[in-house]
Design a protein around this motif. Structure first.
Motif, short mmCIF file in Angstrom:
data_model
loop_
_atom_site.label_atom_id
_atom_site.label_comp_id
_atom_site.label_asym_id
_atom_site.label_seq_id
_atom_site.Cartn_x
_atom_site.Cartn_y
_atom_site.Cartn_z
N UNK A 64 5.74 12.10 3.37
CA UNK A 64 5.85 13.40 4.02
C UNK A 64 6.68 14.27 3.09
N UNK A 65 6.00 15.18 2.35
CA UNK A 65 6.64 15.88 1.25
C UNK A 65 5.93 17.20 1.01
N UNK A 66 6.67 18.21 0.54
CA UNK A 66 6.09 19.52 0.27
C UNK A 66 5.32 19.48 -1.04
N UNK A 67 4.00 19.45 -0.94
CA UNK A 67 3.16 19.31 -2.13
C UNK A 67 2.76 20.62 -2.77
N UNK A 68 2.84 21.73 -2.03
CA UNK A 68 2.39 23.01 -2.59
C UNK A 68 3.51 24.04 -2.70
N UNK A 69 4.75 23.66 -2.42
CA UNK A 69 5.88 24.54 -2.64
C UNK A 69 6.03 25.66 -1.64
N UNK A 70 5.39 25.56 -0.47
CA UNK A 70 5.50 26.64 0.52
C UNK A 70 6.57 26.36 1.57
N UNK A 71 7.31 25.27 1.40
CA UNK A 71 8.39 24.96 2.33
C UNK A 71 7.98 24.20 3.56
N UNK A 80 0.83 -1.21 0.00
CA UNK A 80 0.00 0.00 0.00
C UNK A 80 0.85 1.24 0.00
N UNK A 81 1.87 1.27 -0.85
CA UNK A 81 2.85 2.35 -0.83
C UNK A 81 2.48 3.56 -1.67
N UNK A 82 3.26 4.63 -1.46
CA UNK A 82 3.12 5.89 -2.19
C UNK A 82 4.47 6.22 -2.82
N UNK A 83 4.48 6.59 -4.09
CA UNK A 83 5.67 7.12 -4.75
C UNK A 83 5.45 8.61 -5.01
N UNK A 138 1.43 -3.48 -5.07
CA UNK A 138 1.72 -3.30 -3.64
C UNK A 138 2.46 -2.00 -3.36
N UNK A 139 3.24 -1.51 -4.33
CA UNK A 139 3.98 -0.28 -4.10
C UNK A 139 4.77 0.12 -5.32
N UNK A 140 5.52 1.22 -5.22
CA UNK A 140 6.30 1.71 -6.35
C UNK A 140 7.41 2.64 -5.87
N UNK A 141 8.50 2.68 -6.65
CA UNK A 141 9.63 3.54 -6.33
C UNK A 141 10.07 4.27 -7.60
N UNK A 142 10.24 5.60 -7.53
CA UNK A 142 10.72 6.35 -8.70
C UNK A 142 12.24 6.31 -8.80
N UNK A 143 12.73 6.14 -10.01
CA UNK A 143 14.16 6.22 -10.29
C UNK A 143 14.34 6.33 -11.79
N UNK A 144 15.53 6.77 -12.19
CA UNK A 144 15.85 6.90 -13.61
C UNK A 144 16.62 5.66 -14.02
N UNK A 145 15.94 4.70 -14.61
CA UNK A 145 16.56 3.42 -14.94
C UNK A 145 17.45 3.50 -16.17
N UNK A 199 6.97 0.08 1.07
CA UNK A 199 6.40 -0.14 -0.27
C UNK A 199 6.29 1.13 -1.10
N UNK A 200 7.02 2.18 -0.75
CA UNK A 200 6.98 3.39 -1.56
C UNK A 200 8.09 4.34 -1.18
N UNK A 201 8.58 5.09 -2.17
CA UNK A 201 9.67 6.02 -1.92
C UNK A 201 9.48 7.32 -2.66
N UNK A 202 10.47 8.20 -2.52
CA UNK A 202 10.39 9.54 -3.08
C UNK A 202 11.64 9.86 -3.88
N UNK A 203 11.47 10.71 -4.88
CA UNK A 203 12.59 11.33 -5.56
C UNK A 203 12.23 12.80 -5.72
#
Length: 496
Positions: A379-386, A45-48, A91-98, A451-455
């Motif tokens: 946990x990530x800045x979604x609206x660019x306000x810092x 149940x992950x988030x990328x 189940x999940x996903x991870x972003x990367x430049x393959x 089950x999920x990551x960030x880039x």
């Protein structure tokens, strides 16, 4: 008079607690997306989180289990367009430049063959598993990490597999083989990687010895006995043991979060589990020691409600929620399904770090104490306000979206790296930010969480600091230093 004096002395002796943050529930801004399914989707149940639209704001890929996975395109101002990705069993996903083209791809974990979605820009993707030469496997994949070997044209990939669904005597004692994929001239060569103890999280990063190591957090529920947490030295291609100062540790492991919270230049590690959550403090001698309970990090039982049974932790992530220069910790909680020995009403945690290094529970005051069965999160800045916002995927309940509207936060800086050669996103680089208040550092990694990551750009809270010096140790060992005289912005640094 005597009572007033006593109260004054007690207040002076009590460390000041951090100010409570404030999050606003924005779930109405996204569709009612669930992570659904039976036994095979009790986990995952992950988030990328990654910017596929190139507008400087993270877009979100949410696993759906038996429901379709969804991509939430970020239009700004917490407005999202939902795109059905046409993939189930995710189940999940991870972003990367393959493929080293500078556009982020997605490695999608599934129950069954995994899928690689090649990024085409503008949040467009094409299925490219076979075209890139990647063995999709056919297992129940629940963990992922990736790293660049020195001089390699592509990353090495680790896929962690859970229970072998075809084992006649399963599910207990039936953990499947994991998979490691090394780049070759045609794509990747796949090989089994074992022993497998049902990993639910994996992270390739520098360990307490300051060496690149693959950490596996394994679910004791299915290996039962004979297994343990694993550390694999990437350069020496071997598992660490007692002779390396790595004792056997058995957990119902779910997630990994890594960050230096003590300021000794080594990354400490938080491990989520059933019944207990573990904080391992990295030591200068290259070992890890359990953090004392007095730090307030344990989160072993629900902090609210009347359910006193042990908690079940899933995704964990460090992040400076109020930008005061100290990393805080979010932990997603929720019963696996109907496990009677564990809490059913199990709110998520937000542990805010005080100046003395201790942690105080603030989720209930922040508006994050949700009782749904949470799984992955970002946990990530979604609206660019810092300010770091939050998205949480729940099992058999709608996903949650929260906007961080904490007032009186400190200054901040986000650092985005672009390397030369095929490692365009500088995986493995270490970024240090130095202000008058001290030094913070983070490593760019792929993996961890649940089950999920960030880039996304690395986020640093600066407190009252109005300028900063940024020191980068790039993956190939080159170093660069940059003076930043204007804070509260994203700074993009490129390797010359």
């Amino acid at each position: 008079m005597r009572r007033a004096l006593l109260m004054a002395l007690l207040l002076a002796a009590t460390p000041a607690q951090p100010q409570a943050p404030r999050f606003t529930d924005m779930r109405a801004a996204i569709p009612a997306h669930h992570y659904s399914g039976g036994w095979e989707h009790f986990v995952g149940g992950g988030v990328a989180a990654f910017d596929c639209s190139d507008n400087g704001l993270p877009d979100l890929f949410l696993a759906g289990g038996t429901d379709p996975a969804v991509l939430l395109r970020n239009r700004g101002g917490m407005v999202f367009d939902a795109v059905d990705m046409g993939l189930t069993g995710v189940t999940g996903a991870y972003p990367l430049d393959l493929d080293g083209d500078g556009v982020l791809d997605l490695f999608v974990l599934r129950v069954g063959p995994n899928v690689v979605l090649r990024g085409l820009g503008a949040c467009r993707f094409e299925e490219a598993t076979e075209a890139l030469g990647i063995d999709p496997g056919a297992a129940w994949s629940t963990a992922f990490s990736a790293w660049w070997e020195p001089g390699a044209a592509r990353p090495s990939l680790f896929v962690g597999n859970y229970v072998d669904r075809d084992a006649p005597d399963g599910p207990f004692f039936a953990c499947d083989d994991n998979q490691i994929l090394h780049p070759d001239a045609r794509g990747w060569t796949s090989a089994p990687f074992g022993p497998g103890f049902c990993p639910l999280s994996a992270l390739a990063a520098r360990d307490a010895r300051d060496r690149p190591t693959l950490r596996l957090s394994n679910d004791r529920h299915y290996y039962v006995r004979g297994g343990y947490e694993q550390m694999w030295d990437i350069a020496e291609e071997r598992f660490l043991g007692a002779e390396d100062g790595w004792p056997e540790l058995m957990l119902w492991g779910m997630g990994i979060a890594s960050r230096d919270i003590t300021g000794n230049g080594l990354a400490d590690v938080y491990l989520t589990s059933m019944a207990d959550q573990v904080l391992q403090l990295a030591q200068p001698d290259g070992t890890y020691q359990p953090a004392p309970f007095s730090m307030g990090h344990t989160a072993h039982r629900p902090f609210a409600g009347d359910d006193g049974r042990p908690s079940t932790g899933w995704h964990a992530q460090w992040g400076d929620v109020n930008n005061n220069g100290r990393a805080d910790l979010f932990v997603a909680k929720g019963n696996v399904d109907q496990m009677p020995d564990l809490a059913m009403a199990d709110p998520n945690n937000l542990l805010m770090q005080a100046a003395d290094g201790s942690f105080t529970e603030m989720a209930h005051r922040a508006g994050l104490a949700d009782m749904a069965r949470s799984r992955g999160a970002a946990l990530v800045d979604l609206d660019g306000d810092g300010r770091l916002d939050l998205v949480v995927v729940n099992r058999r309940a709608p996903a949650r979206l929260y906007r961080n509207e904490t007032e009186g936060v400190g200054n901040w800086l986000a650092v985005d790296l672009r390397g030369g050669g095929p490692n365009r996103f500088a995986i493995g680089a270490r970024v240090s930010v130095v202000t008058t208040a001290g030094t913070q550092w983070q490593e760019i990694t792929i993996g961890g969480g649940h089950a999920g990551g960030q880039m996304v750009p690395l986020h640093f809270g600066l407190g009252e600091a109005a300028r900063a010096d940024v020191h980068v140790v790039w993956p190939d060992g080159q170093q660069s230093r940059h003076s930043v005289d204007t804070v509260n912005q994203v700074v993009t640094l490129r390797l010359d």
